[in-house]
Design a protein around this motif. Structure first.
Motif, PDB file in Angstrom:
ATOM      1  N   UNK A 682      31.765  66.301  23.679  1.00 37.01           N
ATOM      2  CA  UNK A 682      32.876  65.527  23.237  1.00 37.01           C
ATOM      3  C   UNK A 682      32.861  64.014  23.136  1.00 37.01           C
ATOM      4  N   UNK A 683      33.280  63.558  22.027  1.00 36.84           N
ATOM      5  CA  UNK A 683      33.225  62.171  21.848  1.00 36.84           C
ATOM      6  C   UNK A 683      34.463  61.446  22.503  1.00 36.84           C
ATOM      7  N   UNK A 684      34.343  60.457  23.286  1.00 38.24           N
ATOM      8  CA  UNK A 684      35.380  59.870  24.115  1.00 38.24           C
ATOM      9  C   UNK A 684      35.439  58.267  23.726  1.00 38.24           C
ATOM     10  N   UNK A 685      36.551  57.740  23.496  1.00 37.94           N
ATOM     11  CA  UNK A 685      36.498  56.372  23.500  1.00 37.94           C
ATOM     12  C   UNK A 685      37.203  55.797  24.740  1.00 37.94           C
ATOM     13  N   UNK A 686      36.533  54.708  25.445  1.00 45.17           N
ATOM     14  CA  UNK A 686      36.844  54.316  26.699  1.00 45.17           C
ATOM     15  C   UNK A 686      36.970  52.759  26.431  1.00 45.17           C
ATOM     16  N   UNK A 687      38.056  52.230  27.286  1.00 44.35           N
ATOM     17  CA  UNK A 687      38.061  50.607  27.386  1.00 44.35           C
ATOM     18  C   UNK A 687      37.072  50.352  28.418  1.00 44.35           C
TER      19      UNK A 687
END
Ligand code: NOJ
Length: 740
Positions: A682-687
């Protein structure tokens, strides 16, 4: 019956209409439907227009002209005896006018949604140009980077490949064959083409049934699940039976076992090639064996056209066999509403290709597909305040290399090059540029003959030397040198296998000479296959694998180099240390002397056998931690599922993407199993500072395999290792057991 429901027209009505058509068609008209005729001037044999007028045709390929489509369609509908409209087909592999990253790059995004969106744009443009059918996606798993067509697929892994297969089919086809903004997809090349001996294009393939079923077939099965309309048979011999005459592949597996109800087209000239391959005595026997094996449509060879009538008349084939082959072709034409809407609006294309969202989608796809391979000392991202920068390399200002291999016929390159992208990021700064010597294939690409674009003669030795010296001079005057190197578009793709994976020409020499000046170098790679870039990996502080990124490629490279976008792509293939190490892939079986053994040294005495960069690898401008690995159970029964969770946290200072990957290994069983296999991602975007829990399901599909011993798909009671991390060498480990 995978295609049911994928249209507004009820199944019973489709069948009725197909039977009604068949009932009034002559044998010759039926045979016409089993042919895909060439619309190109270069093809031997009868002209498309003559065949269409006389008996009609199933499809026309190698034509890309809306006006001509309408002319031919009018002949099919109004003048051919059956009046059945034509399907216009072409290779729209990674974009029609708006070009997206090559499929290998799309896989590097590890983002099926972006692959789906990209192919939806390609479909909309292609359909607006009058095309109904694309010869994609290419689903061949490829583990030998010498094989040129590795550029067209999703790389080495069946799990990632399956996700990309389904996404591309959905993108091309949508969920309704009658959708006027979509095209039919074609799962190719069935099957095994990626395993050609030595990576030499078209060479024979020898694969065990276990390899086929565990590695090669899964993307094709995923395509069927996603409703793919058509299949293409491969060229090469599979275990001594050419794929185009292979009954086991086309009937036993594809139709009977998997229930595929669309139609199968051969690869180009593959039916008559059965004679050249030594599988059929003559064209007559080639046609007989291909049809008998279950091949519906002959692409361009004319063997069906010339021989099927004779074969029916002399009793070698029955009319029922011909009808069986024609039915799914007619059914698709009915399903997609071709009879109601045979023509294209010739003014549509220019409106559709002007849509700004298409360019935006291309830029996003390119950004998401790029892989940061090295970034020593956080050299990247670069500051936009830099003043004294040089861009150097033969591909830096090449639209062709930026768009990459497999352009549609008559496409005029129009990409934003890397040089242009960098210039646009640095308004007011004059960016020095020198291409250095040109790079060329040693043996020219045969498709070059069909390219109508005017070609300038290759550089002379003196010109090349002078270009080399100019590149050195240009670099000398700069504080930072961005070198854009790799392969030209014709160096990967069909007819584009190589014996070496080195940077072609004098590129590495130039890199070394500029490095020796003490310059800070950023290397941007444009290429369609893994390259052996060992020297660069040890000496050049920053390396961005940009692949062949498409129309917006140069902008996307600049977005990443200057930090407007944080790279998050991961390799869908291992990068070997040396081209001689091919084939190289992570999912190998364990030997009696594993790498963990104290006696283990190396599998080669002259080199490490491990990849330079492993499958799944890619850096970011931020850092991540992956921890808190939890399994819903330490033990599950055969047939049950378990849930695996892990926390991923952005531990750095900027927002970024991480691809969390899950690998398993079955520790023992009736067959040996690979030391690791990808079973979730899973590709996740995180701050910065943000954390997320990712969750994966492991059930019978993930835990089972096709066993040589059992001759069947099985799931066993056994112990498993499991790893979660951000590449195929992940160390966060757990164990679980499957019990009977
Ligand atoms: C040959 C290639 O192998 C195949 O991939 C392609 O779709 C056909 N030619 C048609 O152009």
């Amino acid at each position: 019956m995978n295609n049911q429901g994928k249209t507004g027209i009820p199944e019973s009505e489709i069948n009725q209409r197909v039977e009604a058509l068949l009932a009034k068609m002559s044998l010759d008209e039926k045979i016409g439907q089993l042919n895909q005729v060439s619309g190109a001037d270069f093809s031997p044999g009868p002209k498309a227009v003559d065949v269409i007028r006389k008996v009609g045709a199933g499809s026309v390929l190698w034509l890309n002209d809306p006006r001509r489509f309408n002319e031919l369609q009018k002949i099919a509908v109004e003048e051919s005896p059956s009046g059945i409209p034509l399907l216009f087909a072409l290779d729209v592999i990674h974009g029609y006018r708006t070009i997206f990253p090559i499929p290998l790059a799309m896989a590097a995004s590890w983002d099926p949604a972006v692959a789906e969106q990209s192919q939806a744009v390609a479909a909309r443009e292609a359909r607006a140009a009058g095309l109904h059918w694309t010869f994609g996606p290419m689903l061949d798993i490829a583990r030998d980077a010498r094989w040129g067509r590795i550029v067209e697929g999703a790389g080495e892994d069946p799990f990632l490949g399956s996700a990309m297969a389904a996404a591309q089919v959905r993108g091309f086809q949508g969920d309704d064959f009658a959708d006027p903004e979509r095209v039919l997809a074609c799962a190719k090349h069935f099957a095994g083409y990626g395993y050609s001996d030595g990576g030499r294009d078209y060479d024979p393939v020898y694969l065990s049934e276990a390899q086929l079923r565990n590695v090669v077939f899964p993307p094709f099965q995923a395509a069927i699940k996603a409703g793919v309309a058509t299949f293409m048979s491969a060229y090469m011999d599979l275990n001594n039976v050419p794929a185009t005459g292979n009954r086991w592949l086309m009937r036993d597996v594809l139709r009977n076992e998997w229930g595929f109800d669309g139609f199968i087209v051969s690869d180009a000239f593959a039916v008559i090639n059965l004679v050249i391959q030594g599988y059929a005595r003559d064209g007559r026997e080639a046609a007989l064996r291909a049809l008998d094996a279950g091949l519906n449509m002959d692409m361009a060879s004319g063997a069906y056209l010339d021989n099927l009538a004779g074969l029916v008349n002399d009793g070698s084939l029955t009319m029922a066999q011909i009808d069986e082959m024609v039915r799914p072709i007619l059914a698709l034409k009915v399903r997609m509403g071709l009879f109601e809407h045979p023509y294209v609006d010739e003014t549509l294309l220019e409106k559709v290709v002007a849509r700004p969202d298409h360019r935006q989608a291309a830029r996003l796809a390119a950004q998401r597909s790029m892989v940061l391979l090295r970034n020593e000392g956080g050299l990247l991202p670069l500051s936009k305040d830099i003043q004294n920068v040089a861009v150097i390399g033969p591909l830096a200002d090449s639209m062709e290399a930026t768009e990459g291999s497999w352009m549609v016929f008559n496409h005029k390159p129009a990409a934003v090059t890397v040089l242009q992208g960098i210039q646009a990021k640095l308004p007011g700064v004059s960016v020095a540029y020198a291409p250095g010597p040109e790079i060329h294939r040693d043996i020219p690409h045969p498709f070059g003959e069909f390219d109508s674009a005017e070609k300038k003669p290759p550089q002379t030795a003196e010109e090349a030397e002078s270009a080399y010296q100019t590149a050195l001079e240009t670099a000398r005057g700069a504080d930072l040198v961005i070198m854009v190197m790799g392969e030209t578009a014709d160096m990967a793709g069909e007819f584009a296998s190589r014996g070496s994976l080195d940077l072609p020409g004098r590129q590495e020499e130039l890199l070394k000479d500029i490095h020796a000046m003490g310059k800070t170098i950023v290397l941007v790679l444009l290429n369609g296959r893994p390259l052996s870039i060992r020297w660069a990996a040890e000496n050049v502080p920053a390396i961005l694998e940009a692949w062949e990124p498409g129309t917006e490629g140069g902008n996307a490279v600049a977005d990443i180099l200057f930090g407007d976008v944080n790279p998050g792509g991961k390799l869908p293939v291992c990068f070997p240390r040396n081209g001689n190490h091919a084939p190289l892939y992570y999912a190998r079986n364990i030997t009696h002397l594993p790498e963990s053994s104290p006696r283990y040294r190396s599998r080669y005495w002259d080199d490490l056998p491990t990849p330079l960069y492993p499958f799944g690898f890619g850096l970011s401008y931020t850092t991540f931690s992956i921890d808190n690995l939890k399994l819903s159970a330490a033990q599950v029964k055969v047939g049950e599922s378990l849930t695996v969770t892990a926390d991923v946290t952005n531990t750095g200072k900027v927002a970024g993407d991480e691809v969390v990957q899950l690998y398993i290994h079955q520790k023992w069983g009736r067959d040996s199993r690979p030391m690791r296999e990808l079973k979730g991602f899973e590709r996740v975007t995180l701050q910065p500072g943000e954390a997320k829990t990712v969750s994966f399901q492991l059930g019978p599909d993930e835990l089972g395999y096709w066993s040589t011993h059992a001759g069947a798909w099985i799931q066993e009671a056994a112990a498993f290792d499991l790893w979660v991390g951000n590449d195929s060498t992940a160390t966060l480990h757990a164990e679980f057991a499957v019990v009977g």
